[in-house]
Design a protein around this motif. Sequence first.
Motif, PDB file in Angstrom:
ATOM      1  N   GLU A 219       0.864  -1.178   0.000  1.00 58.29           N
ATOM      2  CA  GLU A 219       0.000   0.000   0.000  1.00 58.29           C
ATOM      3  C   GLU A 219       0.905   1.234   0.000  1.00 58.29           C
ATOM      4  O   GLU A 219       1.679   1.433   0.943  1.00 58.29           O
ATOM      5  N   ILE A 220       0.833   2.039  -1.037  1.00 52.26           N
ATOM      6  CA  ILE A 220       1.657   3.244  -1.126  1.00 52.26           C
ATOM      7  C   ILE A 220       0.933   4.385  -0.418  1.00 52.26           C
ATOM      8  O   ILE A 220      -0.217   4.702  -0.741  1.00 52.26           O
ATOM      9  N   VAL A 221       1.611   5.001   0.537  1.00 54.57           N
ATOM     10  CA  VAL A 221       0.939   6.012   1.364  1.00 54.57           C
ATOM     11  C   VAL A 221       1.534   7.413   1.252  1.00 54.57           C
ATOM     12  O   VAL A 221       0.865   8.394   1.600  1.00 54.57           O
ATOM     13  N   ARG A 222       2.779   7.531   0.770  1.00 54.92           N
ATOM     14  CA  ARG A 222       3.398   8.849   0.642  1.00 54.92           C
ATOM     15  C   ARG A 222       4.294   8.876  -0.587  1.00 54.92           C
ATOM     16  O   ARG A 222       4.793   7.842  -1.029  1.00 54.92           O
ATOM     17  N   GLY A 223       4.520  10.101  -1.111  1.00 54.53           N
ATOM     18  CA  GLY A 223       5.433  10.247  -2.230  1.00 54.53           C
ATOM     19  C   GLY A 223       6.059  11.620  -2.244  1.00 54.53           C
ATOM     20  O   GLY A 223       5.445  12.610  -1.833  1.00 54.53           O
ATOM     21  N   LYS A 224       7.274  11.670  -2.730  1.00 57.19           N
ATOM     22  CA  LYS A 224       7.993  12.938  -2.872  1.00 57.19           C
ATOM     23  C   LYS A 224       9.022  12.769  -3.968  1.00 57.19           C
ATOM     24  O   LYS A 224       9.802  11.808  -3.956  1.00 57.19           O
TER      25      LYS A 224
ATOM     26  N   THR B  92       1.678   7.386 -15.190  1.00 52.80           N
ATOM     27  CA  THR B  92       0.715   8.451 -14.921  1.00 52.80           C
ATOM     28  C   THR B  92       1.287   9.567 -14.059  1.00 52.80           C
ATOM     29  O   THR B  92       0.977  10.739 -14.289  1.00 52.80           O
ATOM     30  N   ASN B  93       2.100   9.239 -13.083  1.00 49.93           N
ATOM     31  CA  ASN B  93       2.745  10.277 -12.283  1.00 49.93           C
ATOM     32  C   ASN B  93       3.974  10.779 -13.053  1.00 49.93           C
ATOM     33  O   ASN B  93       5.122  10.534 -12.696  1.00 49.93           O
ATOM     34  N   MET B  94       3.687  11.518 -14.101  1.00 47.98           N
ATOM     35  CA  MET B  94       4.684  11.817 -15.135  1.00 47.98           C
ATOM     36  C   MET B  94       5.807  12.716 -14.647  1.00 47.98           C
ATOM     37  O   MET B  94       6.944  12.622 -15.136  1.00 47.98           O
ATOM     38  N   ILE B  95       5.521  13.603 -13.714  1.00 45.45           N
ATOM     39  CA  ILE B  95       6.577  14.485 -13.196  1.00 45.45           C
ATOM     40  C   ILE B  95       6.798  14.252 -11.707  1.00 45.45           C
ATOM     41  O   ILE B  95       7.253  15.138 -10.978  1.00 45.45           O
ATOM     42  N   GLY B  96       6.488  13.042 -11.246  1.00 45.19           N
ATOM     43  CA  GLY B  96       6.781  12.659  -9.876  1.00 45.19           C
ATOM     44  C   GLY B  96       5.675  13.034  -8.897  1.00 45.19           C
ATOM     45  O   GLY B  96       4.542  13.298  -9.276  1.00 45.19           O
ATOM     46  N   TYR B  97       6.059  13.053  -7.639  1.00 46.86           N
ATOM     47  CA  TYR B  97       5.095  13.206  -6.550  1.00 46.86           C
ATOM     48  C   TYR B  97       5.299  14.526  -5.796  1.00 46.86           C
ATOM     49  O   TYR B  97       6.418  15.007  -5.666  1.00 46.86           O
ATOM     50  N   ASP B  98       4.185  15.055  -5.313  1.00 47.51           N
ATOM     51  CA  ASP B  98       4.195  16.271  -4.488  1.00 47.51           C
ATOM     52  C   ASP B  98       4.932  17.410  -5.198  1.00 47.51           C
ATOM     53  O   ASP B  98       5.820  18.055  -4.636  1.00 47.51           O
ATOM     54  N   VAL B  99       4.532  17.666  -6.436  1.00 46.03           N
ATOM     55  CA  VAL B  99       5.145  18.728  -7.232  1.00 46.03           C
ATOM     56  C   VAL B  99       4.489  20.055  -6.852  1.00 46.03           C
ATOM     57  O   VAL B  99       3.268  20.207  -7.028  1.00 46.03           O
TER      58      VAL B  99
END
Length: 432
Positions: free
Chosen positions: A25-30, A51-58
């Motif tokens: 279960e993925i819960v956080r991203g940066k 789908t998260n083409m430019i990463g997380y928490d942009v």
Amino acid sequence: MSDLLPRHRAVMPSWMSLYYDEPIEIVRGKGNRVVDAEGRAYLDFFAGILTNMIGYDVPEVREAVDRQLASGIVHTSTLYLMRGQVELAEKIARLSGIENAKVFFTNSGTEANEAALLLATYARGTDQVLAMRQSYHGRSFGAIAITSNRTWKNNSLSPLNVHFLHGADRHLAQFRGLSDADYIAVCVDDLRHLLATAVSRDVAALIAEPIQGVGGFTMAPDGLFRAYKEVLDEEGILFISDEVQTGWGRTGSAFFGIQNHDMTPDMMTFAKGLGNGFAVGGVVARGDLMDAPHAIGLSTFGGNPIAMAAANATLDYVLEHDLQSRAAVTGAILLDGLREAKTRLPIVGEVRGKGLMFALELVDPATGAPAPALAGRFMEETKKRGLLAGKGGLYGSTLRMAPPLTLTDDEAREGLGIIRAALETVNEEVGK
């Protein structure tokens, strides 16, 4: 994970597959990394299926969405003017290169392909459609009809009369060893023969992925689709490029995948990476095709204000940071490193891809046959070492990877090291 897996199995359909022996279960991203519920961190080389083409928490995307939320307008529908929708359509129309282009927004790639098929069959007055072998275009009734991968087809019922072409199947014995030019010539000859024998009068369109996603990142040699279009143009048959996975600079060598073939299609469909995780898809097509249907149409949620805020910010970020060029650089680091590794790892049958869209085909070293079990072992090894990858292909033996376009050179080398180590481990196990 605790009790989440049994709860999932109790209420979610059994055909909705999960990766790994012990799903996460993925819960956080940066940035380009995510963290699971157990606190384990991973370098993400699959980006939520591209789908998260430019990463997380942009920050740029988050702030654009926050501004829209703060306005109190989450939804209005296409019955009202939407500035964000118009602005994004203007950008996409310009980037597409399609003459007098117009854009219709949907919620997904499946929905976008359905809309394109409607436009094509309406314009041509026929239900006959051409598609590519090994293709995947979505999970809906019409999209399944043009999908050529038995694993993803639930039935043979279809609203369309579909014929499938060669073009991404060079592993077959009759094509193995042909040069690009000879393979293109054979495929074009086959297209002409199909049009002369298998169809009745008018055909609506050919729909094709420049690089096949679910098919395992298999692809036609550059120039094939230009050659196909020359034949199709003789009969007025339309060309639809499914850019759901190949768009926005991911291949490194072109902004849209079809541009690697030095041609402009009549329509393109898009989705996935454009919203960087927010649901957005659409069709960009010649204005005469888009305007043709006589019935009223709308999309309740397609192109909604929140999705448009995210998509505008994402596309602006891609363009302002020239992420197409970055994909070319980091993709070369990965592809060059994997091709070198292949020379000493018998389980790797093929390395293929463009930019940050690349794949490994795993085989039985003794027979050369596809080895889905080895692909499964690789997935477990990369998970253990802190990297998320994808799996698929016609035989389930393809490892497909597509990191965010924001991947740094150091992250590319880090990921390459993990992939190599996982391959070495699996290769050693096979040799015992």
